[in-house]
Write an enzyme that holds these catalytic residues in place. Structure first.
Site, PDB file in Angstrom:
ATOM      1  N   ASP A 152       1.014  -1.284  -0.134  1.00 28.84           N
ATOM      2  CA  ASP A 152       0.315  -0.002   0.039  1.00 28.84           C
ATOM      3  C   ASP A 152       0.941   1.069  -0.248  1.00 28.84           C
ATOM      4  OD1 ASP A 152      -2.949   1.748   0.547  1.00 28.84           O
ATOM      5  OD2 ASP A 152      -3.085  -0.160   1.570  1.00 28.84           O
ATOM      6  N   ASP A 172      -2.991   4.522  -1.824  1.00 30.14           N
ATOM      7  CA  ASP A 172      -3.968   5.372  -1.789  1.00 30.14           C
ATOM      8  C   ASP A 172      -4.857   6.198  -1.935  1.00 30.14           C
ATOM      9  OD1 ASP A 172      -5.319   4.869   1.002  1.00 30.14           O
ATOM     10  OD2 ASP A 172      -4.732   7.485   1.444  1.00 30.14           O
ATOM     11  N   GLU A 183      -7.319   3.458  -6.004  1.00 28.39           N
ATOM     12  CA  GLU A 183      -8.142   3.777  -4.867  1.00 28.39           C
ATOM     13  C   GLU A 183      -9.047   5.339  -5.613  1.00 28.39           C
ATOM     14  OE1 GLU A 183     -10.112   3.817  -0.813  1.00 28.39           O
ATOM     15  OE2 GLU A 183      -8.623   5.285  -1.110  1.00 28.39           O
ATOM     16  N   HIS A 222     -10.827  -2.803   3.695  1.00 22.04           N
ATOM     17  CA  HIS A 222     -11.359  -2.698   5.296  1.00 22.04           C
ATOM     18  C   HIS A 222     -12.145  -0.958   5.230  1.00 22.04           C
ATOM     19  CE1 HIS A 222      -8.326  -0.209   3.225  1.00 22.04           C
ATOM     20  NE2 HIS A 222      -7.745   1.009   3.914  1.00 22.04           N
ATOM     21  N   ASP A 223     -12.450  -0.509   4.014  1.00 19.03           N
ATOM     22  CA  ASP A 223     -13.307   0.716   4.529  1.00 19.03           C
ATOM     23  C   ASP A 223     -14.590   0.428   4.653  1.00 19.03           C
ATOM     24  OD1 ASP A 223     -10.515   1.890   4.987  1.00 19.03           O
ATOM     25  OD2 ASP A 223     -11.056   2.720   2.811  1.00 19.03           O
TER      26      ASP A 223
HETATM   27  C1  NOJ Z   1      -7.789   5.302   2.160  1.00 24.52           C
HETATM   28  C2  NOJ Z   1      -7.583   3.938   2.721  1.00 24.52           C
HETATM   29  O1  NOJ Z   1      -8.421   2.905   2.313  1.00 24.52           O
HETATM   30  C3  NOJ Z   1      -8.684   4.654   4.658  1.00 24.52           C
HETATM   31  O2  NOJ Z   1      -8.723   2.754   5.383  1.00 24.52           O
HETATM   32  C4  NOJ Z   1      -7.586   5.363   5.136  1.00 24.52           C
HETATM   33  O3  NOJ Z   1      -7.889   5.852   5.749  1.00 24.52           O
HETATM   34  C5  NOJ Z   1      -7.745   6.332   3.769  1.00 24.52           C
HETATM   35  N1  NOJ Z   1      -7.398   6.191   2.648  1.00 24.52           N
HETATM   36  C6  NOJ Z   1      -6.487   7.334   4.559  1.00 24.52           C
HETATM   37  O4  NOJ Z   1      -5.642   6.884   3.897  1.00 24.52           O
END
Ligand code: NOJ
Length: 540
Positions: free
Chosen positions: A100, A202, A264, A325-326
């Site tokens: 990542d 990210d 992402e 994970h989000d």
């Molecule tokens: C996206 C990530 O997937 C998330 O988990 C993170 O909190 C934010 N970007 C900030 O890096």
């Protein structure tokens, strides 16, 4: 034929949240040696690529997405030697490892920011985004943090505000300063030189901000829940100039053999596909998150797939994601029965599938008691913790029925609680059950590996000739000149239906059914599809 395609096109990506995969040293937090112990499981899933969420030194205000040093390993996860050993074992098993990369912001403990905040004339000052207060002393503009409150924090040392779209300890880098991108590209080279196969990047579409820092307009469609949604983020997301940055990042990958980057990006399809690169290559894969947060309805999903297929540029390779994970876990969004349909869809659509750890056994979101909540958006906004909190999808992997689910030694307090259902839902138990979700996942992955039609073949939507016309069934065909053709039939509902697919072929063989029991030859003019059933049919 397979060799004409690259590993990141044909192989499954498996996301590991390292804190939650396997604890090898008894501190209740997962680590690199733990992941290494579990590589056989990952290999058994037919996975090609492992993506690790951040493992770098970090004060963990956002659980590693606040990076204090891009070229080292957090001792909590292990040492650089542990990392090298993991990378070597992944490669020995003919798999790939991607890291990542978090280029949009650093931790406030990163050396660059420590310097930047020291004085207004520090050489690193403009590596971050600093501004004077507004005339009333408040933040310079109305921008919001994803995690609640303003996107600006006042720093007393120099009496200016700095920008952060996540927690206050995640200051945003200024990619309009000529020194920043080359420094980040060198961080990429550090890992690529080690043999890492690429990056998940990210928030790549947020890396540039409006130069004039204009106020963002209010969002007339805001649902009134998460305050971040109250603005239209036109000056902080997908800002003109961003593609030049992405192209330069891609250029670094192209200095090496067959490395890749997946970005992402949460954008509508017409904008998302621009991240393949309109003029020069950008992301190998811009993540396609549209199955997440989409209504789980057969005809709507069919429409979504078709909209994506239509939007893709000729040389853009598709990809599909069910969770990360989000986001709430797929089994919690659509239910345990439909989670099987979801995995069948993921593994039979055209394009690279991404699976979030635990989805191969149908792990669900876990209700976190208020005193254990750790995720910053939930901690900062307790009144909407249920909506914005991400702890529930980050709980420890459920390996077996022993205490702590085999994730950590018995008696240890794990960093997040283990799900209550771990004795019934775990890898060991599902290994033994030929009808389990785990064995369904493996069967689908292995069929995909064997059959060119499923791996790289064309996609076409298949009409179901049925009375009543509208049934909650989505069917499609995958074809390739070098292999048999397959029909995939997915029942998104809880009733059984008899459908007619004889316009595609009179007869077919059931290769995989979601119940892992049904088999044999079926006549397609009156195909019975059971409640919540998915079928992969080989056309004969
Ligand atoms: C996206 C990530 O997937 C998330 O988990 C993170 O909190 C934010 N970007 C900030 O890096």
């Amino acid at each position: 034929m397979q060799n004409a395609y690259l590993w990141w096109q044909t192989g499954i990506i498996y996301q590991i949240y390292p804190r939650s995969y396997q604890d090898s040293n008894g501190d209740g937090i997962g680590d690199l040696n733990g992941i290494r112990q579990r590589l056989d499981h990952i290999k058994s899933l037919g996975v090609k690529t492992i993506w690790l969420s951040p493992i770098y030194p970090s004060p963990m205000h956002d659980f590693g997405y606040d990076v204090a040093d891009y070229v080292d390993i957090h001792p909590m996860f292990g040492s650089m030697a542990d990392f090298d050993a993991l990378l070597a074992e992944v490669h020995n098993r003919d798999m790939k490892l991607i890291l990542d990369l978090v280029p949009n912001h650093t931790s406030d403990e990163h050396e660059w920011f420590k310097e930047s905040r020291r004085s207004r004339d520090n050489p690193k000052r403009d590596w971050y985004i600093w501004r004077d207060p507004a005339p009333d002393g408040g933040p310079p503009n109305n921008w919001l943090s994803f995690f609640g409150g303003p996107a600006w924090t006042f720093d007393e040392t120099t009496s200016q505000y700095y920008l952060h779209q996540f927690v206050t300890q995640q200051p945003e880098l200024n990619y309009r300063h000529p020194g920043v991108l080359p420094a980040m590209l060198n961080n990429m080279r550090f890992w690529l030189d080690k043999g890492v196969d690429g990056f998940r990047v990210d928030v790549i579409w947020l890396m540039l901000k409006d130069e004039q820092l204009r106020d963002e307009p209010t969002n007339p469609d805001w649902n009134g829940v998460d305050p971040f949604g109250s603005l239209q983020h036109i000056y902080t997301q997908n800002v003109p100039g961003i593609h030049d940055i992405v192209r330069q990042m891609r250029g670094v990958l192209d200095e090496y053999d067959e490395r890749m980057m997946v970005g992402e990006i949460y954008l509508p399809y017409d904008e998302l596909v621009s991240y393949y690169g309109r003029f020069q290559p950008e992301c190998h894969l811009p993540f396609n998150f549209h199955l997440i947060n989409y209504e789980w309805d057969a005809q709507k999903v069919r429409g979504l797939v078709e909209a994506y297929e239509a939007a893709l540029p000729a040389d853009g390779w598709p990809n599909w994601v069910l969770g990360n994970h989000d986001q709430r876990r797929i089994a919690s969004r659509v239910g345990a029965e439909q989670a099987r349909i979801a995995n069948m869809l993921l593994l039979t659509l055209r394009g690279t599938p991404t699976t979030y750890y635990g989805e191969e056994i149908g792990m669900e979101n876990v209700t976190i008691p208020p005193e254990f909540i750790q995720d910053p958006p939930a901690v900062n906004q307790p009144e909407i913790a249920d909506v914005v909190g991400r702890d529930p999808e980050r709980t420890p992997m459920q390996w077996d029925g022993s205490a702590n689910a085999g994730f950590a030694p018995a008696g240890i307090t794990t960093w997040l609680p283990v799900a209550d259902d771990y004795e019934q839902r775990n890898v060991a138990q599902q290994n033994e059950d030929p009808t389990s979700m785990l064995n369904l996942y493996r069967a689908l992955a292995h069929l995909r590996e064997e059959e060119a039609a499923l791996r790289v073949g064309d996609y076409s939507s298949v009409e179901t000739l049925t009375e009543p016309a509208e049934v909650p069934i989505y069917a499609y065909q995958r074809t390739h000149p070098d292999s048999d053709s397959f029909l995939i039939v997915l029942n998104f509902g809880g009733d059984s239906h008899t459908i007619d697919l004889s316009h595609r072929s009179p007869q077919a063989d059931i290769v995989i059914a979601t119940d892992m029991q049904r088999s044999g030859s079926v006549a397609l003019n009156s195909l019975v599809v059971n409640p919540h059933e998915g079928l992969v049919l080989r056309l004969t």
